[in-house]
Design a protein around this motif. Structure first.
Motif, PDB file in Angstrom:
ATOM      1  N   LEU A   9      59.295  48.364  30.618  1.00 39.04           N
ATOM      2  CA  LEU A   9      57.851  48.507  30.423  1.00 39.04           C
ATOM      3  C   LEU A   9      57.602  49.602  29.398  1.00 39.04           C
ATOM      4  CD1 LEU A   9      56.613  48.432  34.131  1.00 39.04           C
ATOM      5  CD2 LEU A   9      56.721  46.537  32.530  1.00 39.04           C
ATOM      6  N   TRP A  10      56.817  49.282  28.389  1.00 42.18           N
ATOM      7  CA  TRP A  10      56.486  50.243  27.335  1.00 42.18           C
ATOM      8  C   TRP A  10      54.982  50.371  27.254  1.00 42.18           C
ATOM      9  CZ3 TRP A  10      55.889  49.179  21.512  1.00 42.18           C
ATOM     10  CH2 TRP A  10      55.703  50.386  20.820  1.00 42.18           C
ATOM     11  N   PHE A  11      54.502  51.598  27.321  1.00 44.52           N
ATOM     12  CA  PHE A  11      53.072  51.901  27.220  1.00 44.52           C
ATOM     13  C   PHE A  11      52.833  52.576  25.874  1.00 44.52           C
ATOM     14  CE2 PHE A  11      54.437  52.096  31.622  1.00 44.52           C
ATOM     15  CZ  PHE A  11      53.573  51.195  32.231  1.00 44.52           C
ATOM     16  N   GLY A 106      57.836  55.095  28.734  1.00 46.78           N
ATOM     17  CA  GLY A 106      58.409  53.841  29.209  1.00 46.78           C
ATOM     18  C   GLY A 106      58.970  53.942  30.613  1.00 46.78           C
ATOM     19  N   LEU A 107      59.161  52.766  31.225  1.00 46.08           N
ATOM     20  CA  LEU A 107      59.783  52.639  32.539  1.00 46.08           C
ATOM     21  C   LEU A 107      60.838  51.549  32.475  1.00 46.08           C
ATOM     22  CD1 LEU A 107      56.654  52.715  34.906  1.00 46.08           C
ATOM     23  CD2 LEU A 107      58.218  54.600  34.441  1.00 46.08           C
ATOM     24  N   VAL A 108      61.860  51.682  33.311  1.00 46.10           N
ATOM     25  CA  VAL A 108      62.918  50.680  33.426  1.00 46.10           C
ATOM     26  C   VAL A 108      63.004  50.285  34.899  1.00 46.10           C
ATOM     27  CG1 VAL A 108      65.349  50.152  33.078  1.00 46.10           C
ATOM     28  CG2 VAL A 108      64.165  51.646  31.476  1.00 46.10           C
ATOM     29  N   GLN A 140      53.624  46.604  26.991  1.00 44.09           N
ATOM     30  CA  GLN A 140      54.505  45.589  26.435  1.00 44.09           C
ATOM     31  C   GLN A 140      55.755  45.533  27.299  1.00 44.09           C
ATOM     32  OE1 GLN A 140      53.244  46.665  21.854  1.00 44.09           O
ATOM     33  NE2 GLN A 140      55.235  45.765  22.205  1.00 44.09           N
ATOM     34  N   MET A 141      56.239  44.306  27.573  1.00 48.84           N
ATOM     35  CA  MET A 141      57.305  44.118  28.556  1.00 48.84           C
ATOM     36  C   MET A 141      58.414  43.262  27.982  1.00 48.84           C
ATOM     37  SD  MET A 141      54.641  43.242  31.611  1.00 48.84           S
ATOM     38  CE  MET A 141      53.697  42.265  30.420  1.00 48.84           C
TER      39      MET A 141
END
Length: 550
Positions: A9-11, A106-108, A140-141
């Motif tokens: 996940l990207w912000f 971002g998150l993973v 964006q994913m």
């Protein structure tokens, strides 16, 4: 065992959208978050309107204002952005228990065995998009078999690989390089991967086992490479990930370093790259909801007596002690009164904490009544058992004193509740032969008592101050009469000299007089002064007074 699936996940507008959420009164329009980099204000985040105006992250603020006169700028708050990302990590825990932060935006998420709970991976992405839209966030994913591939799809899916240089020679070089790479080996033996278009053009999901085909058309920047490596690859005409897959690994490592090969292997799954979720922080808090509002001090203390043992038991179970506690009294009118206390030593002993809370009760305004109390250990530290070594009897005495007597620590805690722990200090010995540097001042609550003070070769004065000039003959002999602080003094007795040399490795303005000869002088008036004769150094020689004995 299900096949490993990773969600990235990207912000891209995290900083700006956090400000919009926090400042409800912020006017709509281009917004930029700025920070100072290399003595220049640059943009670190933009909202959707700012991106639509043609601005970009990393652009100097002066250029951005020239392009968009209506641009509103706000300074960056990196700690607040990190806290916001941590809150998003907790939100993402609804999709999988294995979530890690990827600072700064971002998150993973390890989705292995979880996607079917939401109707599949495509339905899961729809749920995430809906949640982020409700929170006012752009996202964006990307989903793939590896972390590197998911990261690449989230940020570069659907983008065309382009060169930063123009010219037919560069384009011809790129085509020739790709043509030679495709003829070397079959892709199963280390050659170029088959050129399979990603599903849906710019698809965010790489089907299981289709990592090669999903990443091949993406630009090489999707491999998380350094800027100088990207520039070198671009000069050679290698602009897509597919252009690198057919190159010999030994040649790539020799020319561009092992970092490029490692990123390739991580993206394709040849090298492991685990998802390491953040460990939840220790949280110690107890709450009591009251059936009827209370307002008397006795009632509040009775509630604390029921909450405090439970809190101390949790602290003891985890081997931690409270250093700061906060008592929250929530009133019936939706207001809250807060009282904080600190301890000189971390402790989970309720008998040491209760008196400090009792001292703060008088400052709580109950209003129309308190219907809920909450006690939180704001700051905790590990509590370790102490084992002392040394002489048997001395060790036993010290051990008994440390184990059975906490009077000093309790006194510090009570004083700290009145004036603040930071206002209480203690002196500790320091490793220096300079008289004014033989001791240092430390916070009493965050330091241990000094036990062994070094004994100076000569007695030291009770009061020390910066050297004050003395009017006396300019000779090393002790003056029989001298003038100091506007008075004339006559010598009765003198002991010395004690020679002290300056710390030559430090430039101390007070010690530029060079080597000093100290004398303990007793005057006829009965005063015991500490005089010294400076032998010059970078200053003129002379007599000075620096202290007074009791």
């Amino acid at each position: 065992m299900p096949k490993r699936r990773i969600l990235s996940l990207w912000f891209p507008r995290l900083g700006a959208e956090r400000l919009v959420r926090a400042a409800r009164g912020l006017q709509s329009g281009p917004l930029a978050v700025v920070a100072e980099q290399a003595n220049m204000q640059v943009i670190t985040s933009l909202n959707a309107e700012g991106q639509a105006a043609g601005l970009r992250v990393g652009q100097p603020v002066r250029d951005a204002h020239a392009m968009c006169a209506a641009l509103v700028t706000r300074p960056r708050n990196a700690p607040a952005e990190a806290a916001f990302l941590s809150a998003l990590r907790r939100w993402a825990g609804k999709f999988s228990p294995w979530v890690a932060e990827e600072a700064p935006d971002g998150l993973v998420v390890d989705l292995s065995g979880c996607a079917h709970l939401f109707g599949g991976e495509a339905a899961l992405l729809d749920v995430i998009e809906t949640d982020c839209a409700d929170m006012g966030l752009g996202v964006q994913m990307g989903i793939a078999d590896t972390l590197g591939a998911a990261w690449a799809l989230a940020r570069y899916a659907g983008q065309e690989a382009a060169s930063d240089r123009n010219g037919d020679a560069i384009a011809q070089e790129a085509r020739a390089t790709r043509a030679r790479a495709g003829k070397r080996r079959h892709w199963t033996r280390g050659g170029a991967a088959p050129q399979v278009a990603a599903p849906g053009g710019g698809a965010r999901i790489a089907p299981p086992g289709q990592t090669y085909g999903a990443l091949s058309p993406l630009p090489i920047a999707a491999l998380r490479l350094e800027d100088h490596t990207l520039a070198q690859l671009n000069r050679l005409g290698l602009r897509r990930i597919g252009d690198l897959l057919g190159q010999p690994r030994a040649g790539l490592a020799r020319r561009f370093g092992r970092g490029l090969v490692l990123r390739l292997d991580q993206a394709m799954g040849s090298a492991p790259e685990p998802v390491s979720p953040a460990r939840p922080p220790h949280h110690f808090a107890v709450r009591m909801t009251l059936p009827n509002p209370i307002g008397l001090t006795e009632d509040v203390m009775a509630a604390i007596d029921r909450m405090l043992p439970a809190l101390c038991a949790r602290l003891e179970e985890k081997g931690r002690g409270a250093r700061a506690l906060r008592l929250e009294a929530h009133r019936t009118d939706q207001a809250a009164e807060v009282a904080e206390v600190g301890l000189a030593r971390p402790s989970f002993d309720k008998h040491r904490i209760r008196p400090l809370l009792e001292m703060k009760i008088d400052k709580i305004d109950a209003g129309f009544g308190i219907d809920m109390l909450r006690l939180v250990a704001v700051r905790t530290e590990p509590v370790h058992a102490r084992t002392l070594t040394g002489h048997a009897e001395a060790s036993r005495a010290v051990r008994e004193r440390l184990a059975g007597s906490t009077a000093v620590d309790d006194l510090l805690g009570k004083l700290g509740a009145r004036i603040g722990l930071e206002a209480i200090t203690r002196r500790h010995p320091a490793a220096s032969h300079i008289p004014e540097k033989t001791a240092q001042t430390l916070a009493a609550a965050w330091s241990e008592p000094a036990r062994d003070w070094p004994v100076p070769p000569r007695p030291r004065p009770l009061l020390l101050w910066r050297p004050e000039p003395v009017t006396a003959p300019d000779t090393p002999d002790v003056p029989q009469t001298f003038r100091w602080r506007g008075r004339d003094w006559r010598l009765a007795q003198a002991t010395g000299p004690e020679r002290i040399a300056p710390e030559w490795w430090l430039d101390d303005p007070d010690w530029r007089s060079g080597v000093r000869d100290y004398w303990t002088v007793v005057t006829e008036q009965g005063d015991r002064l500490w005089l010294f004769y400076g032998h010059g150094g970078t200053m003129s020689a002379g007599w000075f007074c620096q202290g007074s004995f009791a």
